[in-house]
Write an enzyme that holds these catalytic residues in place. Structure first.
Site, PDB file in Angstrom:
ATOM      1  N   HIS A  88       0.865  -1.185   0.001  1.00 40.37           N
ATOM      2  CA  HIS A  88      -0.025  -0.012   0.010  1.00 40.37           C
ATOM      3  C   HIS A  88       0.841   1.386  -0.050  1.00 40.37           C
ATOM      4  O   HIS A  88       0.746   2.019  -0.709  1.00 40.37           O
ATOM      5  CB  HIS A  88      -0.801  -0.187   1.225  1.00 40.37           C
ATOM      6  CG  HIS A  88      -1.877   1.098   1.177  1.00 40.37           C
ATOM      7  ND1 HIS A  88      -2.941   1.251   2.100  1.00 40.37           N
ATOM      8  CD2 HIS A  88      -2.128   2.296   0.475  1.00 40.37           C
ATOM      9  CE1 HIS A  88      -3.646   2.298   1.989  1.00 40.37           C
ATOM     10  NE2 HIS A  88      -3.188   2.896   0.776  1.00 40.37           N
ATOM     11  N   GLU A 169       0.346   7.549  -3.585  1.00 42.90           N
ATOM     12  CA  GLU A 169       1.014   7.513  -2.462  1.00 42.90           C
ATOM     13  C   GLU A 169       2.260   8.463  -2.254  1.00 42.90           C
ATOM     14  O   GLU A 169       2.524   9.112  -1.265  1.00 42.90           O
ATOM     15  CB  GLU A 169       1.706   6.141  -2.288  1.00 42.90           C
ATOM     16  CG  GLU A 169       0.610   5.124  -2.173  1.00 42.90           C
ATOM     17  CD  GLU A 169       0.135   5.244  -0.718  1.00 42.90           C
ATOM     18  OE1 GLU A 169       0.472   5.112   0.314  1.00 42.90           O
ATOM     19  OE2 GLU A 169      -1.471   5.304  -0.587  1.00 42.90           O
ATOM     20  N   HIS A 173       1.578  11.247   0.507  1.00 39.12           N
ATOM     21  CA  HIS A 173       2.649  11.122   1.548  1.00 39.12           C
ATOM     22  C   HIS A 173       3.916  11.148   1.470  1.00 39.12           C
ATOM     23  O   HIS A 173       4.546  12.074   2.490  1.00 39.12           O
ATOM     24  CB  HIS A 173       2.415   9.454   1.914  1.00 39.12           C
ATOM     25  CG  HIS A 173       1.015   9.287   2.188  1.00 39.12           C
ATOM     26  ND1 HIS A 173       0.485   9.616   3.324  1.00 39.12           N
ATOM     27  CD2 HIS A 173       0.367   8.212   1.488  1.00 39.12           C
ATOM     28  CE1 HIS A 173      -0.796   8.859   3.379  1.00 39.12           C
ATOM     29  NE2 HIS A 173      -0.795   8.182   2.218  1.00 39.12           N
TER      30      HIS A 173
END
Length: 321
Positions: A88, A169, A173
């Site tokens: 993930h 992602e 992030h």
């Protein structure tokens, strides 16, 4: 895809939009000359350390994995690897467990931002959908076709192309780590080299965490008929990791099922995700991490005995079949 939503305690910070978290210089970031500082320690202070060499912004790292049984794009060849949880991401939470997201909109490569504002609320800065070449083309420019092949094997999306998950992602992030700030790469920075660096770092942490194997050792295997208990998952993974991870579940709430009728346990019943927490010495890129227990609450799953389903992957969704 539908990403698991976490409640942010840092909504005010989530609106920050800037090219660099600390406005660092492009020079003097030779990290081997810097002290080894543990993130989330009293020494990890942006005023006293090189923020390119010590993670001072998102110092609580979460290496996160999915357990999925289908992708929704099987007809296009997008399938799941056999006998493994998929990647993930690697998230940079604040040390108190809160977090921010989309910290640098100049490096926003997510075609379908989720959430669509920096704080997930109507008063947040809008995160514009990315319209350019997909983030995989950045790796191609560095000749990193092997990396792309690996990502298409283990970094699997659901309901959208794999590369869109990687773009999500990075944008949501990676831009919230001090050590992946562009100035940290010095005056000879090549555009998008931090993207390659981030993907390699995410993979480094993932490969250390063989969730499927750790569960298999404890006789916890995917099944469409056997049910499991949360404490068994927690015991197996804590034993091998050295700290208690977060275990996430989806699906119906236990007290909404026939088996849980009359129960007060409203946890979800389908095992779908695990988050491994750690602190890191120096840069996340160096991989010097120390396992720590997940923040509370450390699960969204039902706790009742035999309440959890750990389903088998659909046969037509497995790579090579």
């Amino acid at each position: 895809m539908a990403f698991l939503k976490r409640v942010s305690l840092a909504a005010a910070l989530a609106g920050t939009v800037q090219a660099s978290l600390y406005g660092e210089s492009k020079v003097n970031h030779t990290c081997v000359l810097e002290p080894s500082v543990l993130s989330c320690s009293s020494s990890a202070n942006a005023a006293s350390v090189d923020t390119c060499c010590t993670e001072t912004y998102g110092g609580l790292l979460l290496s996160t994995q999915f357990w999925s049984t289908w992708t929704g794009l099987e007809a296009e060849g997008q399938k799941l690897p056999a006998d493994t949880w998929t990647l993930h991401g690697l998230w940079p939470d604040f040390c108190n467990g809160s977090y921010t997201q989309y910290c640098d909109l100049s490096r926003q490569y997510d075609p379908t931002p989720s959430p669509n504002t920096t704080n997930g609320l109507p008063n947040g800065t809008v995160v514009p959908p990315y319209k350019g070449p997909n983030i995989g083309t950045f790796l191609e420019s560095f000749g990193r076709y092997d990396l792309l092949d690996w990502m298409n094997t283990y970094w699997i999306n659901q309901g959208a192309p794999n590369i869109d998950l990687a773009a999500h992602e990075f944008s949501k992030h990676a831009t919230c780590y001090s050590t992946f700030d562009v100035p940290c790469y010095g005056p000879k920075y090549v555009e998008h080299e931090e993207v390659v660096d981030f993907f390699e770092t995410v993979i480094k942490y993932y490969k250390r965490l063989p969730t499927w194997e750790w569960l298999h050792e404890a006789a916890i295997v995917p099944s469409n008929s056997t049910t499991y208990t949360l404490s068994d998952f927690q015991a197996a993974l804590t034993k091998r990791y050295g700290a208690t991870p977060y275990i996430g579940c989806s699906g119906p709430r236990y007290n909404a099922t026939e088996a849980g009728k009359g129960s007060t346990d409203n946890g979800r019943t389908v095992v779908s995700e695990v988050w491994y927490y750690s602190h890191v010495v120096g840069r996340p890129q160096d991989g010097n991490s120390i396992p720590v227990n997940a923040t509370s609450p450390n699960t969204s799953c039902a706790k009742a005995k035999g309440a959890l389903n750990y389903y088998e992957v659909t046969p037509g969704s497995i790579q090579g079949r």
